[in-house]
Design an enzyme around this catalytic site. Structure first.
Site, PDB file in Angstrom:
ATOM      1  N   ASP A 397     -23.683 -11.717 -19.949  1.00 49.86           N
ATOM      2  CA  ASP A 397     -23.972 -12.286 -18.633  1.00 49.86           C
ATOM      3  C   ASP A 397     -23.451 -11.412 -17.504  1.00 49.86           C
ATOM      4  O   ASP A 397     -23.697 -11.714 -16.338  1.00 49.86           O
ATOM      5  CB  ASP A 397     -23.372 -13.691 -18.523  1.00 49.86           C
ATOM      6  N   LYS A 538     -23.795 -20.394 -14.959  1.00 49.29           N
ATOM      7  CA  LYS A 538     -22.721 -19.796 -15.754  1.00 49.29           C
ATOM      8  C   LYS A 538     -23.032 -19.804 -17.252  1.00 49.29           C
ATOM      9  O   LYS A 538     -24.121 -19.433 -17.671  1.00 49.29           O
ATOM     10  CB  LYS A 538     -21.399 -20.496 -15.435  1.00 49.29           C
ATOM     11  N   ASP A 784     -19.740 -28.153 -22.702  1.00 54.92           N
ATOM     12  CA  ASP A 784     -19.712 -28.573 -24.099  1.00 54.92           C
ATOM     13  C   ASP A 784     -19.610 -30.094 -24.225  1.00 54.92           C
ATOM     14  O   ASP A 784     -20.291 -30.697 -25.053  1.00 54.92           O
ATOM     15  CB  ASP A 784     -18.568 -27.884 -24.844  1.00 54.92           C
TER      16      ASP A 784
END
Length: 1084
Positions: A397, A538, A784
């Site tokens: 990323d 993100k 998560d």
């Protein structure tokens, strides 16, 4: 393909083709084919029914089985046809057995021997109406055996079979691309509806069950009796004399073992869990009596002090309930890897194990060293799993050329490392940790070439490390014009915030092989497109990009997610997860398999509770007994269909009791109504099933041919709906409805790469459900928790797998500042979820989330709010010592016993948890200490930052926690950078130490009588100081001294609070001294 005069149709439940007797003549011929045949189980001749027709046990394949064997198979066996694995339906005249008309989940595992993918109801419906067109025109007139060449992306191939189809997207320039059936020859796809070993007689397998030995002996005895009758009558057809030898075949136990469940639950022993549950109930009762006493006995001269303490204690009690009750049903699990191999890996045949795509995510190579990422990738490439079933995708990323070059060198070193690992079966398969472990590597290694090859491999790895470290040193000085490739082309990722998408396939189907000439797993570098003005979300956005890229390139039905610093420590980790995912009995409702996190490089005392053993060995076991553990961000194997937002397979209600079980008067009253309901339900089901014919060429209803124009219209509508949900890539939409995964083998790599670039474009997710209902869910830095929560709300369950050898190991923060920063990020994510629409307090009702599982999710988003009462409560001891007051009145005998019982119940609860969880007292105590440390620092700041971010729009940017092995260069930097996190707990330490000094001094000056009331206040203050002791040790660090700025600010704040308290003193009565008449006449 010769159809024998029968119609080709599709079964949406098993995703297979079947032959249907479309006309009467064909049906008569199929019956005549069975005439004179004998039962393939016992050898008896198949009898006729009362209607003078040959008895047919299986309507799907008509496999010859006599009625006694059919009834025995339904009553004692696995209730499925030995050939096509279809469950036997009840035939008129046969007795009912358990499981008749029950859901597929409860059927024996033989029915889905090779069906290891999920079959969600509306996924099949989507595959019906949008992905596959049923075909028209010339197809109807084609001869039965003709091959029909269809387009595959960019070219045509006529050598593929027309009876195996994949979802293929032909090139089209118009809007709403259509999807047509095309041949599919992917060898990795599991065989559908066929015998495991066709060349063997079915009698060699026997009858499989959990208690194999007992039932096998009964079966052999009954078969022997039948064979004696056949021999006596001379009707053995040349088979009877060999059956005993076949029954004694040594392969029979192995084959039956392969049919057993792949895993099982191991409940905690009742001698451990029952006392624990009883103590929880007793503690609840004691807690009620405690609050009854506390509320009814206020402290009149310090009412504010008493009220504050009671409010804090009530909050702690609620927090304890939310944390305690999800641990009511703890379980452990056991896997059987040998059964997995017996079931899906037949000798001489392609492996039937499901493909797995592995995701590795990294951002900044300067804080996540490329050497650590390389070790993680090497451990994945060397995993003990078929190489053609593994594909590793690395998400960069940060678009760093350093990561790209390091990955290229890693691919080259893997050509040597992977065959070395598999040749000598070493563990772990991350070279950095393998060569650094302190052990006798000659133990159990008898291969004469092992020592020589190990030394050579270690030299090669040292050279590899030098190359990687040289790349890191070069990357420290970035040229002003940016990096360029070897041919002079500018590196596309020079601008981290504005660059195109990049994909590079290093290993796999490019022809690169290892030094032994064997194929290597696929290794793909991915860097998604980034442009100004787009929210990239993100890590969650990066993971969703990997989902789409992998769906286009490999489309494995299962996904493994690991952080770049978590290497595979157990090479059989993927096999461990497949024991749950591919289990035919229980695997269909499993959305993910979570492994515990284990860490390297932590000091022996683990003063900051980095291992988090209490959470992973106690809390997660408790959740596994309810609906499964929460997703913790790494070390997790997912079912791809669950990430796509599909619901879990629905569990049907078991059928009501028959008339044999109910009284006759009940049958007279309820029979008619039940019959009418059953008919209506069957009619509704049939209508629904008709709408789901995936491969049907035409609908047949009582001999009337219905045109497919209505199906086409529904297909177009569903196609648009799927594109709105998944995005405008027809290739990805086509792959999304493939339950068992796979991509067309003859698809052009150039076409696939162009499609992969499209799905990682920055605007692909606009006006879709990505991040809302599909993939990793957006809205929190702890994506998560949200992702796992959404899956559980869809009715899925998760599984917690704890193999004896840890599956994954990673690196943990090594100093106090890094650890507090990590906890700050977790807590901030929980605050964001609490203030969002996905808060488990009010979201997900009416779905599949169980109540105790909801308690756990509520606790995971509420715990940062505990920082407020915790800081207040930790300040009360100092206040009590400075003012001479206390939070409770003078203690009576009843109150003393009550307080003693309260402390004993807390201690014994912890001891019993340690006992059934296998946790040591050191780990439990460190967890208690860091609960106070984190609550007084990181949780408090996360609470205020979360409120500012959600309510005021003030965004807080975090840097990635350093994964470096050496903390010398970063320790001082992080201490000074995160100074504010250290001030609150330091202040608590100082004011409590000041309070102890003041209290002891006051007792010395006031005499002996003041020591009694002082003990309670001192115990209260020392309780806080002992919990904050690791924090004090952490701030001293290697220099054995605390940073000056921390000391100055903490002492200044403590002094201000102390002086302010002495001046205001709000918990003491405002009136003057109470004057009473003493009764003595002093005037005289």
């Amino acid at each position: 393909m010769n159809t024998g005069g029968r119609l080709i149709a599709g079964s949406h439940n098993r995703n297979e083709f079947v032959l249907i007797n479309a006309d009467e003549s064909a049906r008569i011929r199929s019956v005549q084919e069975l005439s004179g045949q004998t039962c393939q189980i016992c050898g008896d001749e198949i009898e006729l029914t009362v209607s003078s027709e040959l008895f047919v046990a299986c309507n799907e394949c008509a496999f010859p089985v006599c009625r006694p064997c059919y009834e025995y198979e339904r009553r004692e066996g696995n209730q499925a046809c030995p050939q096509c694995k279809t469950r036997y339906k009840r035939i008129k005249g046969s007795p009912r057995v358990d499981g008749d008309d029950e859901e597929e989940e409860d059927i024996d595992d033989l029915e889905y021997e090779f069906d290891h993918g999920m079959d969600p109801e509306h996924a099949a419906e989507a595959a019906l109406s949008s992905r596959l067109n049923t075909g028209r025109g010339g197809l109807d007139s084609a001869p039965p055996g003709s091959q029909i060449p269809l387009l595959t992306y960019c070219d045509e191939d006529a050598d593929m079979y027309s009876d195996r189809h994949a979802l293929i997207v032909p090139p089209s320039t118009g809007y709403g691309n259509r999807v047509y059936p095309a041949p599919f020859t992917d060898s990795s796809a599991p065989p559908q509806a066929r015998s495991m070993v066709p060349q063997k007689d079915i009698a060699e397998y026997g009858y499989g069950s959990v208690a194999w030995k007992d039932r096998m002996e009964v079966w052999k005895r009954r078969q022997g009796e039948k064979l004696q009758v056949i021999k006596h009558e001379g009707g053995n057809n040349g088979r009877g004399s060999n059956d005993d030898d076949e029954l004694d075949d040594p392969d029979m136990p192995m084959m039956d073992e392969g049919r057993q469940p792949l895993s099982r639950k191991l409940p905690i022993r009742s001698s451990r869990i029952n006392p624990y549950r009883m103590l929880i109930l007793c503690r609840l009762a004691i807690l009620g009596l405690f609050f009854h006493y506390r509320i009814l006995h206020p402290v009149n001269d310090a009412y504010g002090l008493w009220l504050t303490s009671v409010i804090c204690e009530i909050w702690f009690a609620v927090s304890w309930i939310l944390d305690q009750f999800p641990k009511w049903y703890p379980i452990e699990r056991e896997t059987y890897l040998d059964r997995l191999s017996l079931r899906y890996e037949k000798e001489g045949k392609p492996s039937g194990l499901a493909p797995v795509d592995v995701f590795v995510s990294t951002v900044d190579p300067l804080k996540e060293p490329p050497l650590i990422t390389a070790n993680t990738v090497l451990s994945i490439l060397a995993v003990d799993y078929p190489v053609d079933k593994v594909a590793c995708y690395v998400s960069d990323d940060g678009a760093a050329m350093l990561t790209f070059e390091a990955l290229s060198d890693t691919a080259e070193f893997a050509r040597k490392w992977v065959p070395f690992c598999k040749k000598f079966n070493i563990e772990p398969r991350a070279p950095e940790w393998y060569f650094s472990q302190k052990m006798d590597y000659l133990k159990n290694k008898v291969h004469p070439a092992f020592v020589r090859e190990r030394r050579a491999m270690k030299r090669d790895y040292e050279e590899f490390k030098v190359k990687i470290n040289a790349l890191v040193a070069t990357a420290q000085k970035v040229p002003e014009e940016g990096w360029t490739m070897q041919d002079g082309t500018p590196w596309p990722g020079n601008n981290v915030r504005d660059h195109p998408g990049m994909i590079q396939v290093f290993l796999g189907h490019s022809g690169v092989r290892d030094t032994d000439g064997n194929e290597l797993p696929r290794l793909v570098y991915v860097s998604r497109e980034k442009r100004p003005g787009f929210d990239h979300h993100k890590k969650a956005g990066a993971m969703n990009s990997l989902i789409r890229v992998s769906a286009v390139l490999s489309n494995a039905p299962y996904l493994l997610n690991v952080d770049c610093d978590h290497y595979i420590n157990n090479s059989k980790a993927i096999r461990e997860s497949m024991c749950f995912m591919m289990d035919p009995q229980s695997g269909k409702k499993v959305c993910y398999v979570q492994f515990p996190q284990r860490f390297d490089g932590i000091d022996r005392h683990d003063r900051y509770s980095n291992r988090n053993v209490v959470f992973f060995d106690i809390n997660m076991k408790g959740l596994d007994g309810i609906q499964g553990p929460i997703y913790v961000g790494t070390g997790c194997v997912f079912r791809r269909q669950a990430l796509y937002g599909f619901d879990a397979p629905k569990k049907k209600k078991p059928p009501g009791k028959t008339c044999n079980c109910w009284p006759k008067w009940c049958c007279l009253c309820c029979g008619l109504r039940k019959k009418s309901k059953t008919k209506a339900k069957d009619k509704k089901t049939n209508t629904k099933e008709t709408s789901k014919q995936i491969h049907a060429l035409e609908n047949v209803d009582e001999g009337v041919i219905v045109p497919v124009s209505n199906v086409e219209k529904r297909s177009e509508a569903t196609q648009l709906k799927l594109e709105k949900k998944f995005g405008q890539s027809p290739v990805f939409v086509a792959s999304a409805v493939l339950q068992n995964g796979g991509v067309p083998r003859n698809a052009s790599p150039a076409c696939l790469l162009r499609e992969a670039i499209q799905v990682i474009s920055c605007g692909y997710e606009d006006k879709t459900e990505w991040g809302k209902e599909i993939g990793w869910i957006y809205g929190s830095v702890t994506e998560d928790i949200l992702t796992g929560f959404k899956m559980h709300c869809h009715g899925w369950r998760s599984v917690y797998c704890m193999p004896k050898r840890a599956a994954f190991k990673g690196s943990a923060p090594i100093n106090l500042s890094d650890r507090l920063h990590q906890v700050l990020r977790w807590a901030l994510g929980s605050v964001e979820i609490f203030l969002s629409r996905h808060c488990p307090i009010w979201y997900g009702y009416g779905g599949g989330l169980k109540w105790l599982e909801r308690f756990s999710y509520i606790n995971s988003v509420v715990y940062p709010w505990t920082s407020l009462p915790l800081i207040v409560y930790c300040s009360l001891p100092a206040v009590c010592l400075l003012t001479g007051k206390f939070i409770v009145p003078e203690i009576s005998n009843y109150a003393g016993i009550l307080f003693m019982l309260m402390f004993i119940s807390i201690a014994v609860t912890g001891i019993l948890e340690m006992q059934w969880g296998g946790v040591g007292i050191d780990d439990w105590w460190r967890n208690e200490q860091f609960w106070v440390i984190g609550g007084a620092s990181s949780h408090l700041f996360a609470l205020f930052q979360g409120l500012l971010k959600v309510l005021a729009g003030v965004n807080t940017n975090f840097t990635v926690t350093s994964k470096a092995a050496d903390d010398g260069a970063f320790s001082e930097l992080y201490i000074f950078k995160w100074t504010t996190l250290l001030i609150p707990p330091t202040t608590l330490l100082i004011i409590n130490i000041i309070g102890v000094i003041v209290g002891v001094s006051d007792a010395i000056s006031n005499g002996y009588d003041s020591w009694g009331p002082l003990f309670g206040r001192l115990f209260f203050a020392l309780w806080v100081i002992v919990h904050l002791y690791p924090f004090l040790k952490g701030m001293l660090g290697k220099q054995d001294k605390m940073p000056t700025i921390i000391v100055v600010w903490s002492i200044l704040l403590a002094s201000i609070l102390t002086l302010l308290w002495v001046r205001v003193n709000p918990f003491v009565a405002k009136g003057g001294p109470v004057l009473e008449i003493c009764g003595l006449n002093c005037g005289n």
